[in-house]
Scaffold this active site. Sequence first.
Site, PDB file in Angstrom:
ATOM      1  N   ASP A  30       0.853  -1.187   0.000  1.00 52.13           N
ATOM      2  CA  ASP A  30       0.000   0.000   0.000  1.00 52.13           C
ATOM      3  C   ASP A  30       0.895   1.245   0.000  1.00 52.13           C
ATOM      4  O   ASP A  30       1.892   1.319   0.724  1.00 52.13           O
ATOM      5  CB  ASP A  30      -0.918   0.002   1.228  1.00 52.13           C
ATOM      6  CG  ASP A  30      -2.050   1.010   1.096  1.00 52.13           C
ATOM      7  OD1 ASP A  30      -3.206   0.593   0.976  1.00 52.13           O
ATOM      8  OD2 ASP A  30      -1.755   2.236   1.105  1.00 52.13           O
ATOM      9  N   ILE A  31       0.523   2.220  -0.801  1.00 49.98           N
ATOM     10  CA  ILE A  31       1.335   3.431  -0.957  1.00 49.98           C
ATOM     11  C   ILE A  31       1.318   4.296   0.316  1.00 49.98           C
ATOM     12  O   ILE A  31       2.219   5.105   0.525  1.00 49.98           O
ATOM     13  CB  ILE A  31       0.831   4.234  -2.189  1.00 49.98           C
ATOM     14  CG1 ILE A  31       1.919   5.103  -2.763  1.00 49.98           C
ATOM     15  CG2 ILE A  31      -0.427   5.018  -1.875  1.00 49.98           C
ATOM     16  CD1 ILE A  31       1.570   5.672  -4.135  1.00 49.98           C
ATOM     17  N   ASN A  87     -12.861  -3.085   2.546  1.00 47.99           N
ATOM     18  CA  ASN A  87     -13.741  -1.928   2.671  1.00 47.99           C
ATOM     19  C   ASN A  87     -14.718  -1.968   1.503  1.00 47.99           C
ATOM     20  O   ASN A  87     -14.293  -1.905   0.345  1.00 47.99           O
ATOM     21  CB  ASN A  87     -12.936  -0.624   2.633  1.00 47.99           C
ATOM     22  CG  ASN A  87     -12.006  -0.490   3.826  1.00 47.99           C
ATOM     23  OD1 ASN A  87     -12.255  -1.043   4.888  1.00 47.99           O
ATOM     24  ND2 ASN A  87     -10.913   0.229   3.643  1.00 47.99           N
ATOM     25  N   VAL A  96     -10.919   3.141  -3.584  1.00 48.54           N
ATOM     26  CA  VAL A  96     -10.548   2.624  -4.909  1.00 48.54           C
ATOM     27  C   VAL A  96     -11.532   1.517  -5.284  1.00 48.54           C
ATOM     28  O   VAL A  96     -11.632   0.496  -4.580  1.00 48.54           O
ATOM     29  CB  VAL A  96      -9.099   2.094  -4.917  1.00 48.54           C
ATOM     30  CG1 VAL A  96      -8.765   1.493  -6.279  1.00 48.54           C
ATOM     31  CG2 VAL A  96      -8.117   3.195  -4.556  1.00 48.54           C
ATOM     32  N   HIS A 100     -10.329  -5.098  -3.421  1.00 46.18           N
ATOM     33  CA  HIS A 100      -9.029  -5.348  -2.798  1.00 46.18           C
ATOM     34  C   HIS A 100      -9.201  -5.684  -1.330  1.00 46.18           C
ATOM     35  O   HIS A 100     -10.174  -5.280  -0.700  1.00 46.18           O
ATOM     36  CB  HIS A 100      -8.086  -4.146  -2.963  1.00 46.18           C
ATOM     37  CG  HIS A 100      -8.645  -2.854  -2.441  1.00 46.18           C
ATOM     38  ND1 HIS A 100      -9.520  -2.080  -3.169  1.00 46.18           N
ATOM     39  CD2 HIS A 100      -8.484  -2.212  -1.259  1.00 46.18           C
ATOM     40  CE1 HIS A 100      -9.857  -1.011  -2.473  1.00 46.18           C
ATOM     41  NE2 HIS A 100      -9.256  -1.069  -1.296  1.00 46.18           N
TER      42      HIS A 100
HETATM   43  P1  AMP Z   1      -9.816   1.588   0.270  1.00 46.44           P
HETATM   44  O1  AMP Z   1     -10.249   2.664   1.226  1.00 46.44           O
HETATM   45  O2  AMP Z   1     -10.028   0.226   0.848  1.00 46.44           O
HETATM   46  O3  AMP Z   1     -10.405   1.751  -1.112  1.00 46.44           O
HETATM   47  O4  AMP Z   1      -8.249   1.744   0.195  1.00 46.44           O
HETATM   48  C1  AMP Z   1      -7.532   2.043  -0.968  1.00 46.44           C
HETATM   49  C2  AMP Z   1      -6.072   1.886  -0.622  1.00 46.44           C
HETATM   50  O5  AMP Z   1      -5.333   1.961  -1.814  1.00 46.44           O
HETATM   51  C3  AMP Z   1      -5.529   2.957   0.335  1.00 46.44           C
HETATM   52  O6  AMP Z   1      -4.992   2.324   1.495  1.00 46.44           O
HETATM   53  C4  AMP Z   1      -4.450   3.643  -0.508  1.00 46.44           C
HETATM   54  O7  AMP Z   1      -3.333   4.035   0.262  1.00 46.44           O
HETATM   55  C5  AMP Z   1      -4.108   2.578  -1.522  1.00 46.44           C
HETATM   56  N1  AMP Z   1      -3.573   3.067  -2.807  1.00 46.44           N
HETATM   57  C6  AMP Z   1      -4.113   4.021  -3.618  1.00 46.44           C
HETATM   58  N2  AMP Z   1      -3.366   4.175  -4.718  1.00 46.44           N
HETATM   59  C7  AMP Z   1      -2.326   3.303  -4.611  1.00 46.44           C
HETATM   60  C8  AMP Z   1      -1.217   2.975  -5.431  1.00 46.44           C
HETATM   61  N3  AMP Z   1      -0.993   3.592  -6.614  1.00 46.44           N
HETATM   62  N4  AMP Z   1      -0.351   2.037  -5.003  1.00 46.44           N
HETATM   63  C9  AMP Z   1      -0.544   1.410  -3.832  1.00 46.44           C
HETATM   64  N5  AMP Z   1      -1.592   1.651  -3.008  1.00 46.44           N
HETATM   65  C10 AMP Z   1      -2.468   2.583  -3.386  1.00 46.44           C
END
Ligand code: AMP
Length: 115
Positions: A30-31, A87, A96, A100
């Site tokens: 995760d970023i 989530n 996103v 995931h």
């Molecule tokens: P969610 O709230 O479950 O949709 O979480 C989305 C997750 O994606 C968050 O923890 C972000 O930090 C992660 N995220 C978003 N863009 C990227 C990316 N390019 N690479 C890795 N993680 C990402």
Amino acid sequence: MSDCIFCKIVNKEIPAEIVYEDDQVMAFKDINPVTPVHILLIPKKHISDLTAITEEDKELIGQIHIAAVKVAEKMGVAEDGFRLVNNCKEHGGQVVFHLHFHLLGGKHLGTKPPA
Ligand code: AMP
Ligand code: ZN
């Protein structure tokens, strides 16, 4: 989905720190990690969220969980344990919209799921 950030990671159009990959599943760091180990596990095919899975995805969902254990072992958190979180949609805090699972570990996370 051409405008989906996780599809772009699957297609290697944008970089990610990939820690696991098989024919159906990908896992990457995760970023914006919230725990010492914070990995995202995704299906390679685009599924918007958990409510969009179908009977056809049974094997895929199982494979994601098998992959999660492999990733946990690789990241050194399988022995002490970890949390696997999805989530789902707005009230679940999904940002996103490509399915995931967050693999969270590397410290004691408490006994209650966050709410
Ligand atoms: P969610 O709230 O479950 O949709 O979480 C989305 C997750 O994606 C968050 O923890 C972000 O930090 C992660 N995220 C978003 N863009 C990227 C990316 N390019 N690479 C890795 N993680 C990402
Ligand atoms: Zn996608």
